[in-house]
Design a protein around this motif. Structure first.
Motif, PDB file in Angstrom:
ATOM      1  N   PHE A  52       0.709  -1.159   0.065  1.00 48.53           N
ATOM      2  CA  PHE A  52      -0.003   0.103   0.089  1.00 48.53           C
ATOM      3  C   PHE A  52       1.142   1.212  -0.215  1.00 48.53           C
ATOM      4  CE2 PHE A  52      -2.518   3.247   2.281  1.00 48.53           C
ATOM      5  CZ  PHE A  52      -3.589   3.466   1.096  1.00 48.53           C
ATOM      6  N   ASN A  53       1.826   1.200   0.923  1.00 44.80           N
ATOM      7  CA  ASN A  53       2.666   2.430   0.875  1.00 44.80           C
ATOM      8  C   ASN A  53       3.257   2.701  -0.548  1.00 44.80           C
ATOM      9  OD1 ASN A  53       2.387   3.039   3.608  1.00 44.80           O
ATOM     10  ND2 ASN A  53       3.992   1.907   4.127  1.00 44.80           N
ATOM     11  N   GLY A  54       3.983   1.609  -1.123  1.00 44.36           N
ATOM     12  CA  GLY A  54       4.422   1.665  -2.426  1.00 44.36           C
ATOM     13  C   GLY A  54       3.144   2.090  -3.413  1.00 44.36           C
ATOM     14  N   LEU A  55       2.118   1.775  -3.252  1.00 43.78           N
ATOM     15  CA  LEU A  55       1.039   2.298  -4.259  1.00 43.78           C
ATOM     16  C   LEU A  55       0.762   3.624  -3.966  1.00 43.78           C
ATOM     17  CD1 LEU A  55      -0.958   1.089  -6.472  1.00 43.78           C
ATOM     18  CD2 LEU A  55      -2.390   0.838  -4.475  1.00 43.78           C
ATOM     19  N   VAL A  56       0.883   4.049  -2.776  1.00 44.46           N
ATOM     20  CA  VAL A  56       0.782   5.737  -2.638  1.00 44.46           C
ATOM     21  C   VAL A  56       1.600   6.374  -2.959  1.00 44.46           C
ATOM     22  CG1 VAL A  56       0.442   7.319  -0.432  1.00 44.46           C
ATOM     23  CG2 VAL A  56      -0.796   5.196  -0.302  1.00 44.46           C
ATOM     24  N   TYR A  57       2.855   6.081  -2.833  1.00 41.89           N
ATOM     25  CA  TYR A  57       3.843   6.795  -3.526  1.00 41.89           C
ATOM     26  C   TYR A  57       3.899   6.736  -5.079  1.00 41.89           C
ATOM     27  CZ  TYR A  57       8.697   8.528  -4.572  1.00 41.89           C
ATOM     28  OH  TYR A  57       9.855   9.316  -4.863  1.00 41.89           O
ATOM     29  N   THR A  58       3.476   5.651  -5.529  1.00 41.96           N
ATOM     30  CA  THR A  58       3.051   5.446  -7.114  1.00 41.96           C
ATOM     31  C   THR A  58       2.035   6.449  -7.515  1.00 41.96           C
ATOM     32  OG1 THR A  58       3.938   3.146  -7.324  1.00 41.96           O
ATOM     33  CG2 THR A  58       2.480   4.209  -8.952  1.00 41.96           C
ATOM     34  N   ALA A  59       0.948   6.331  -6.882  1.00 37.55           N
ATOM     35  CA  ALA A  59      -0.120   7.693  -7.033  1.00 37.55           C
ATOM     36  C   ALA A  59       0.138   8.881  -7.168  1.00 37.55           C
ATOM     37  CB  ALA A  59      -1.348   7.195  -6.268  1.00 37.55           C
ATOM     38  N   MET A  60       0.928   9.232  -6.062  1.00 38.18           N
ATOM     39  CA  MET A  60       1.412  10.571  -5.877  1.00 38.18           C
ATOM     40  C   MET A  60       2.400  11.286  -6.928  1.00 38.18           C
ATOM     41  SD  MET A  60      -0.502  11.872  -3.442  1.00 38.18           S
ATOM     42  CE  MET A  60       0.540  13.365  -3.479  1.00 38.18           C
ATOM     43  N   GLU A  61       3.406  10.342  -7.203  1.00 33.67           N
ATOM     44  CA  GLU A  61       4.227  10.628  -8.506  1.00 33.67           C
ATOM     45  C   GLU A  61       3.271  10.809  -9.825  1.00 33.67           C
ATOM     46  OE1 GLU A  61       7.523  11.325  -8.517  1.00 33.67           O
ATOM     47  OE2 GLU A  61       6.952  11.550  -6.455  1.00 33.67           O
ATOM     48  N   SER A  62       2.659   9.934  -9.984  1.00 39.51           N
ATOM     49  CA  SER A  62       1.484   9.978 -11.282  1.00 39.51           C
ATOM     50  C   SER A  62       0.630  11.260 -11.379  1.00 39.51           C
ATOM     51  CB  SER A  62       0.323   8.703 -11.086  1.00 39.51           C
ATOM     52  OG  SER A  62       1.278   7.599 -11.271  1.00 39.51           O
ATOM     53  N   THR A  63       0.303  11.747 -10.188  1.00 35.55           N
ATOM     54  CA  THR A  63      -0.276  13.145 -10.127  1.00 35.55           C
ATOM     55  C   THR A  63       0.551  14.234 -10.566  1.00 35.55           C
ATOM     56  OG1 THR A  63      -0.079  13.498  -7.776  1.00 35.55           O
ATOM     57  CG2 THR A  63      -2.087  12.248  -8.193  1.00 35.55           C
ATOM     58  N   LYS A  64       1.982  14.065 -10.272  1.00 31.00           N
ATOM     59  CA  LYS A  64       2.825  15.021 -10.572  1.00 31.00           C
ATOM     60  C   LYS A  64       3.080  15.253 -12.063  1.00 31.00           C
ATOM     61  CE  LYS A  64       5.163  14.608  -5.955  1.00 31.00           C
ATOM     62  NZ  LYS A  64       6.472  14.455  -5.612  1.00 31.00           N
ATOM     63  N   LEU A  65       2.457  14.132 -12.812  1.00 34.42           N
ATOM     64  CA  LEU A  65       2.722  14.198 -14.294  1.00 34.42           C
ATOM     65  C   LEU A  65       1.365  15.009 -14.891  1.00 34.42           C
ATOM     66  CD1 LEU A  65       4.010  10.555 -14.996  1.00 34.42           C
ATOM     67  CD2 LEU A  65       5.248  12.796 -14.692  1.00 34.42           C
ATOM     68  N   LEU A  66       0.336  15.052 -14.064  1.00 35.93           N
ATOM     69  CA  LEU A  66      -0.809  15.704 -14.944  1.00 35.93           C
ATOM     70  C   LEU A  66      -1.148  16.948 -14.028  1.00 35.93           C
ATOM     71  CD1 LEU A  66      -3.009  12.277 -15.061  1.00 35.93           C
ATOM     72  CD2 LEU A  66      -1.560  13.643 -16.839  1.00 35.93           C
ATOM     73  N   ALA A  67      -1.204  17.039 -12.835  1.00 38.88           N
ATOM     74  CA  ALA A  67      -1.630  18.313 -12.179  1.00 38.88           C
ATOM     75  C   ALA A  67      -0.766  19.417 -12.604  1.00 38.88           C
ATOM     76  CB  ALA A  67      -1.346  17.846 -10.624  1.00 38.88           C
ATOM     77  N   PRO A  68       0.559  19.544 -12.607  1.00 39.17           N
ATOM     78  CA  PRO A  68       1.125  20.913 -13.249  1.00 39.17           C
ATOM     79  C   PRO A  68       0.483  21.292 -14.569  1.00 39.17           C
ATOM     80  CG  PRO A  68       2.810  19.361 -12.420  1.00 39.17           C
ATOM     81  CD  PRO A  68       1.664  18.746 -12.517  1.00 39.17           C
ATOM     82  N   LEU A  69       0.164  20.418 -15.344  1.00 32.60           N
ATOM     83  CA  LEU A  69      -0.685  20.533 -16.807  1.00 32.60           C
ATOM     84  C   LEU A  69      -2.091  21.344 -16.389  1.00 32.60           C
ATOM     85  CD1 LEU A  69       0.507  17.590 -19.049  1.00 32.60           C
ATOM     86  CD2 LEU A  69       1.562  19.977 -18.896  1.00 32.60           C
TER      87      LEU A  69
END
Length: 413
Positions: A139-156
């Protein structure tokens, strides 16, 4: 190797928690970028625009004190209330109209940064109570993955909203994300006892209890310090990126848009595999291996050969999350529930506060030295730290090694 990522997603509490973290992280990332553009547009000052990130980062230094609050109340109601308060706070920048109003934006971002420190501590503690022990690594790995994924879309998303509708629209988006997070946390099913209160004990004394637990713990201290070393070395090496593109690869600054997604891809893979890998070994070994992979990736970027630089970017993404995931998973397992908020906040301070200093050092190095000196220094320090961590783990193996899949004594949560 057992993969339980899907099992973690299917768990009701884990799914709601993940949803809350993703939506609030998306809004915060969009707002942090748009706020910098907003300040630059109103004032024309690069220095003031850079101050946006400093406002969000500054409260990290007070993490141990702020995290103590997460041990004084039930964590789920605290998360709901804090997110609703932050939703109201981030609507204030709607009133910003000119350079004279920029102070309001800085004040709001500092409050948001403080709220983020508090919610990070409460979220870490809530995971220990709401997510089954055997799923926490995944779960902790999944949370980290999810947060990194948002950094690809949220700035745009933030940049587009600001361009199309202005800064207030991004503030509203951030407010909505906080409300959505509050709703997600509200429906998590968890039984939490009201923490015992000791009215005569000073706040600073309660804070020191968490710090002492972390610092004296033979498992937690080296893992948390390794996480801090990894983040500092990452910041040190990242300041050489544009010099690498210009001097080493003879590419335009826009080529950073190729390196960053490759690093993000590595982080996604690492996060998804974290739980399975930690079940095969100890958190210490997982952290050391990740730091070594990260260091090799940094060294690869010191070469003038493009394929090796691209591969190094992937390796950095693969290795960097390992130290952070290992540290927080160990914190959740090795800390009594009544201390977990302040220990988690202290761990976050030790891991993330040094990044600002490393950025300053890196900026000074890249201004006066060849960028390869910087990368070689970061890579060599990373390999040395990883080797020391691994060797110390072998010497302390009978007492210190504790793979996640081993039976663990039950403790009150």
């Amino acid at each position: 190797m057992t993969w339980r990522t899907l099992e973690a997603v299917k768990d009701r509490n884990a799914g709601l928690y993940l949803g809350g973290v993703i939506v609030s992280g998306f809004g915060d990332t969009a707002m942090s970028l748009a706020a910098g553009i907003w300040v630059k547009t109103l004032t024309g000052s690069d220095a003031l625009a850079a101050l946006v990130g400093f406002c969000l980062w500054l409260p990290t230094f007070a993490g141990p004190l702020i995290g103590t609050a997460a041990d004084r109340v039930r964590r789920r109601p605290l998360l709901v209330a804090t997110n609703l308060v932050l939703a109201a706070v981030v609507t204030a920048p709607v009133a910003v109209r000119s350079a004279a109003d920029v102070w309001l934006l800085f004040a709001v971002l500092t409050l948001v940064g403080t709220g983020m420190v508090l919610t990070d501590a409460a979220q870490t503690a809530l995971v220990a109570a709401a997510v089954p022990r055997e799923l926490r690594g995944d779960f902790n790995g999944l949370v980290y993955t999810a947060m990194e994924s948002t950094k690809l879309l949220a700035p745009l998303a933030g940049a587009w909203l600001f361009t199309a509708f202005g800064g207030p629209a991004v503030a509203v988006l951030d407010a909505v994300s906080f409300v959505a997070a509050a709703l997600a946390f509200r429906f998590i099913r968890v039984r939490e006892d009201l923490p015992a209160t000791r009215e005569k004990q000073a706040w600073i004394t309660r804070t020191a209890e968490g710090t002492r637990h972390l610092w004296r713990h033979p498992v937690l201290r080296p893992l948390v310090l390794t996480g801090g070393a990894a983040m500092a070395l990452s910041s040190l090496s990242s300041t050489a990126t544009f010099a690498l593109l210009d001097t080493g690869l003879h590419r335009s600054p826009a080529y950073a848009g190729v390196l960053t997604p490759l690093q993000g891809l590595g982080s996604v893979v690492s996060g998804l595999a974290a739980g399975a890998l930690m079940r095969r070994t100890s958190e210490r070994a997982f952290s050391a291996l990740g730091l070594a992979v990260f260091a090799l990736g940094v060294l690869a970027r010191a070469t003038p050969w493009l394929p090796l630089v691209l591969g190094g970017s992937v390796a950095i993404g693969l290795g960097l999350p390992c130290a952070l995931i290992a540290a927080m998973t160990a914190v959740q397992r090795e800390t009594p529930g009544e201390l977990l908020g302040r220990v988690a906040a202290t761990a976050n301070t030790l891991m993330f506060a040094p990044t600002g200093l490393a950025l300053l050092i890196g900026s000074a190095m890249v201004a006066g030295l060849d960028y390869r000196v910087q990368l070689l220094t970061a890579g060599a320090l990373g390999l040395a730290w990883a080797a020391a961590l691994a060797l110390a783990g072998r010497r302390g193996a009978p007492r210190d090694r504790d793979p996640i899949h081993h039976p663990l004594p039950a403790r009150a949560e």
